[in-house]
Design a protein around this motif. Structure first.
Motif, PDB file in Angstrom:
ATOM      1  N   ASP A 165      16.575  18.358  28.300  1.00 25.54           N
ATOM      2  CA  ASP A 165      16.843  16.988  28.899  1.00 25.54           C
ATOM      3  C   ASP A 165      16.228  16.531  30.239  1.00 25.54           C
ATOM      4  O   ASP A 165      17.050  16.538  31.039  1.00 25.54           O
ATOM      5  N   ARG A 166      15.008  16.451  30.083  1.00 30.04           N
ATOM      6  CA  ARG A 166      14.127  16.020  31.265  1.00 30.04           C
ATOM      7  C   ARG A 166      12.844  15.434  30.804  1.00 30.04           C
ATOM      8  O   ARG A 166      12.425  15.520  29.761  1.00 30.04           O
ATOM      9  N   GLY A 184      21.271  17.430  25.380  1.00 28.62           N
ATOM     10  CA  GLY A 184      22.110  16.283  25.838  1.00 28.62           C
ATOM     11  C   GLY A 184      22.428  15.252  25.130  1.00 28.62           C
ATOM     12  O   GLY A 184      22.812  15.367  23.886  1.00 28.62           O
ATOM     13  N   ALA A 185      22.391  14.224  25.532  1.00 29.86           N
ATOM     14  CA  ALA A 185      22.455  12.671  24.955  1.00 29.86           C
ATOM     15  C   ALA A 185      21.668  12.559  23.835  1.00 29.86           C
ATOM     16  O   ALA A 185      21.764  11.575  23.064  1.00 29.86           O
ATOM     17  N   GLY A 186      20.252  13.036  23.957  1.00 27.74           N
ATOM     18  CA  GLY A 186      19.195  12.545  22.997  1.00 27.74           C
ATOM     19  C   GLY A 186      17.920  12.031  23.702  1.00 27.74           C
ATOM     20  O   GLY A 186      17.832  11.962  24.956  1.00 27.74           O
ATOM     21  N   TYR A 187      17.126  11.453  23.058  1.00 25.43           N
ATOM     22  CA  TYR A 187      15.788  10.860  23.584  1.00 25.43           C
ATOM     23  C   TYR A 187      16.128   9.735  24.167  1.00 25.43           C
ATOM     24  O   TYR A 187      17.158   8.911  23.660  1.00 25.43           O
ATOM     25  N   ALA A 188      15.563   9.261  25.293  1.00 23.34           N
ATOM     26  CA  ALA A 188      15.723   8.099  26.091  1.00 23.34           C
ATOM     27  C   ALA A 188      14.806   6.768  25.521  1.00 23.34           C
ATOM     28  O   ALA A 188      15.522   5.911  25.526  1.00 23.34           O
ATOM     29  N   VAL A 211      17.529   9.044  19.260  1.00 24.31           N
ATOM     30  CA  VAL A 211      17.514   8.442  20.513  1.00 24.31           C
ATOM     31  C   VAL A 211      18.837   7.966  20.695  1.00 24.31           C
ATOM     32  O   VAL A 211      19.905   7.626  19.925  1.00 24.31           O
ATOM     33  N   ARG A 212      19.300   7.942  22.004  1.00 29.47           N
ATOM     34  CA  ARG A 212      20.440   7.549  22.326  1.00 29.47           C
ATOM     35  C   ARG A 212      20.957   6.182  21.863  1.00 29.47           C
ATOM     36  O   ARG A 212      19.911   5.401  21.713  1.00 29.47           O
ATOM     37  N   GLY A 213      22.320   5.937  21.957  1.00 33.66           N
ATOM     38  CA  GLY A 213      22.518   4.602  21.546  1.00 33.66           C
ATOM     39  C   GLY A 213      22.018   3.491  22.661  1.00 33.66           C
ATOM     40  O   GLY A 213      22.172   2.420  21.818  1.00 33.66           O
TER      41      GLY A 213
END
Length: 706
Positions: A517-518, A534-538, A571-573
């Motif tokens: 997650d970077r 982590g939360a997923g792709y930005a 991808v993140r929500g």
């Protein structure tokens, strides 16, 4: 030794010679040792009860797709039980009979399917050579399933059993399996609360019900835990559960989720990466009832789970669910047969929806498991589109293959995390379509895809008819478009556009499971997207949408949407996805609305009007042109069968066509008759000893029909 006068010491009354003593000792030892029985068991006594074994020999040819009777020697009677592996002699003629037993032929593997008091065969029987192992591996239920699969796909029972039963490993077989654990408690609904009928589906499984559902999972990583909870609910009812995943990466996610939910020892993971010994040991644990839940890839669709309560398939549109070996069964179809035959629940889950899954719901065979629109909008990322016209006018796109919108999306996304870039894999060859409105160019006779091999006149890829005066029925244009886009240089180009950011690739040669997650650019081909920690792709970019939508395949739109949604689900929500494709196209609109079910329902309606699968059943017959025509002429096809073609098969670059292919199409209700007719015709040809040059290949429900 001899005396001086030539008389032996024995004759003179002396002691016997040493050589004679040794000879007598050896003869006495041989007389006491039990004589080894020959493989023919000539003269051996037969079993007192049920002296005949009905054996399925491991010969995967259609004209030998039946059982053969063998005599059971008394010494093998106890071990020669139905379901065990045996070795038998096969191929001897009826004139090779000695001592009342047929002899000769080569040794071959087989399975005992039945013990009988007498044989229907009037001649002499060969005897079982030996029992390979007393382990019963072929149960009556597995035999019935294999027969149903063979009949559906016009294949042989032996070929199906090759797929269903793993090779024996003596070391693994000698080890005992652990004691079965008691049923776990029913799990909490957790993520299933997001679906209207989700908690009720879990309650039905936990109380012994057999619900059938098509599940459209919400975006995000929660699907693995939700599938694990469905399996745990089934285990809570005292029954078994089976889930088949498209690859080892997704199977590992469900494996981790089920382990976290129930702990170790309650399920088996059956994948090719396990190795032969470990895989067979786990398979035996399932077969013996020590483990009641199975997670695995394609071959696990035949896993012998005891008291089956649920069969599940994840992402049934993935091509890896269609077996590459004869008779080429599909996981979804096999699990449907198991759901009916075993009377268990069924679950087809995916973040998208195939036309076949939509048909299960439309026919009433299964119920939908979906979330309401508000929940979908809250979980799905924002989708934005870039059409071809905007792309052509955009200076940024010409400089770095990225339109300005995509450039801004990547730049903003890299501030908070990794950005996914999906590029069609090398080898995508699009079909022809209208240059103005992108409507696929199809034959006016059979609705097959139009092609222009070697830039010659238009011809149909199904029936082979020419189309000299094509025009688009949607907009009236006479111009066609085709484009081939590769993906090799994408990572290099993006690396130059963002020189300060690490670029990672995931594709055919090397597939990543996870990325940290970077900030980083992750370039991948469809199906090889790694999960972002982590939360997923930005953010995500879906490039070259035209290449995916224009493939010469009936499922091009459905498959493109499935690939896009699978990538966008990572991808993140609150993230953003940019798809470079014409915004007016139906799959693009379905992605923008995040409505894969609506897209599948509309596709199903159109295919019903045109007679396309899955509404109709199809078979592909390939081989030399004259052989294909002769085969179809004598096949005794159903009266409502329609033959399309034959047309030349595409050859490798610079090589001639390897033959021709014809498609046989029948309406609903005639699929079984079509499979039976083709199987009978193929068996008759093989029995006559057709030369290799005249051979034809038959495949029911081919995945690539153009």
């Amino acid at each position: 030794m001899s005396s001086d006068n030539g008389e032996s010491e024995t004759e003179a009354g002396g002691p016997p010679e040493q050589l004679a003593l040794i000879r007598d000792i050896v003869a006495e030892a041989k007389a006491k040792a039990p004589k080894a029985k020959p493989r023919t068991w000539r003269g051996a006594a037969l079993a007192a009860e049920l002296p005949v074994a009905r054996v399925l020999v491991n010969k995967g040819v259609l004209h030998l797709d039946r059982t053969f009777d063998y005599a059971v020697p008394e010494e093998l009677s106890e071990a020669a039980q139905p379901g065990v592996r045996v070795r038998v002699r096969f191929g001897a003629g009826s004139h090779h009979v000695r001592g009342g037993r047929r002899e000769g032929g080569g040794l071959i593997d087989g399975f005992i399917v039945e013990r009988r008091a007498e044989s229907d065969y009037e001649g002499a029987l060969a005897a079982l050579a030996h029992v390979v192992s007393p382990e019963v591996v072929l149960s009556p239920r597995m035999l019935a399933l294999a027969r149903a699969v063979a009949d559906r796909y016009a294949g042989s029972l032996a070929d199906v059993l090759q797929l269903a039963l793993p090779p024996r490993n003596a070391k693994a077989e000698a080890k005992p399996s652990p004691e079965p654990l008691p049923p776990p408690p029913a799990p909490e609904p957790a993520g299933w609360e997001r679906y209207g009928a989700g908690p009720g589906f879990l309650r039905a499984l936990a109380t012994g019900g057999t619900p059938r559902a098509v599940w459209t999972a919400l975006p995000g990583p929660g699907w693995a835990d939700e599938l694990a909870r469905a399996m745990a609910a089934t285990l809570a009812s005292g029954r078994g559960a089976l889930a088949v995943l498209p690859d080892g990466r997704t199977a590992a996610r469900v494996d981790a989720a089920l382990t976290a939910l129930l702990g170790e020892g309650r399920h088996a993971l059956l994948t090719a990466e396990s190795g032969p010994e470990k895989r067979y040991r786990q398979w035996l644990a399932v077969h013996r009832g020590s483990v009641r839940a199975v997670i695995g890839t394609r071959a696990a669709m035949f896993a012998p789970v005891r008291d089956l309560g649920l069969v599940a398939v994840w992402d049934d549109g993935d091509s890896s669910h269609s077996d590459d070996n004869a008779p080429f069964p599909h996981v979804r179809e096999v699990l449907e047969l198991r759901a009916v035959g075993d009377g268990c629940g069924f679950l087809a889950g995916s973040t998208s929806c195939t036309v076949e899954a939509a048909q299960l719901v439309e026919s009433g065979w299964a119920r939908p498991l979906i979330a309401d629109r508000e929940t979908v909008r809250a979980c799905a990322p924002r989708i934005r589109t870039v059409g071809d016209e905007l792309l052509a006018r955009d200076e940024a796109a010409r400089a770095a293959r990225l339109p300005s919108l995509a450039w801004e999306t990547v730049r903003e996304g890299l501030k908070t995390g990794p950005v996914l870039v999906q590029v069609p894999r090398r080898g995508y060859v699009p079909r022809l379509a209208c240059e103005r409105c992108r409507t696929p160019a199809r034959c006016t006779v059979c609705a097959g895809p139009l092609e222009a091999p070697d830039e010659r006149d238009l011809t149909c890829g199904w029936c082979g008819r020419g189309e000299p005066s094509w025009h688009c029925e949607e907009c009236g244009s006479f111009r066609l478009r085709a484009q081939v886009v590769g993906a090799r240089r994408t990572a290099e180009e993006l690396g130059r556009a963002f020189p300060a950011v690490a670029v990672r690739t995931s594709g055919r040669d090397h597939v990543l499971d996870e990325v940290p997650d970077r900030p980083a650019l992750v370039v991948c081909t469809p199906g090889a997207e790694p999960v972002a920690a982590g939360a997923g792709y930005a953010a995500a970019l879906l490039l070259d949408g035209w290449a995916m939508l224009s493939r010469p395949d009936l499922r091009a739109g459905e498959d493109a949407l499935r690939r896009w949604i699978a990538a966008a689900s990572l991808v993140r929500g609150d993230g953003q996805v940019v798809v470079v494709a014409e915004p007016t196209l139906r799959p693009v609109q379905a992605l923008v609305r995040w409505d894969p079910v609506g897209h599948a329902v509309r596709e199903l309606a159109e295919r019903s009007q045109l007679g396309f699968p899955p509404v109709s059943r199809m078979a592909a017959v390939a081989g030399r042109g004259e052989a294909v025509e002769a085969f179809l002429a004598g096949a005794g096809l159903p009266p409502d069968a329609e033959i399309l073609g034959p047309v030349p098969l595409p050859g490798r670059r610079g090589e001639p066509s390897p033959g021709e292919r014809a498609l046989v199409r029948v309406p609903p209700g005639s699929g079984a008759a079509l499979a039976a007719a083709l199987k009978k015709a193929q068996a008759a040809r093989l029995a006559k000893g057709v030369p290799a040059t005249e051979a034809v290949r038959v495949r029911i429900d081919p995945p690539d029909i153009g």
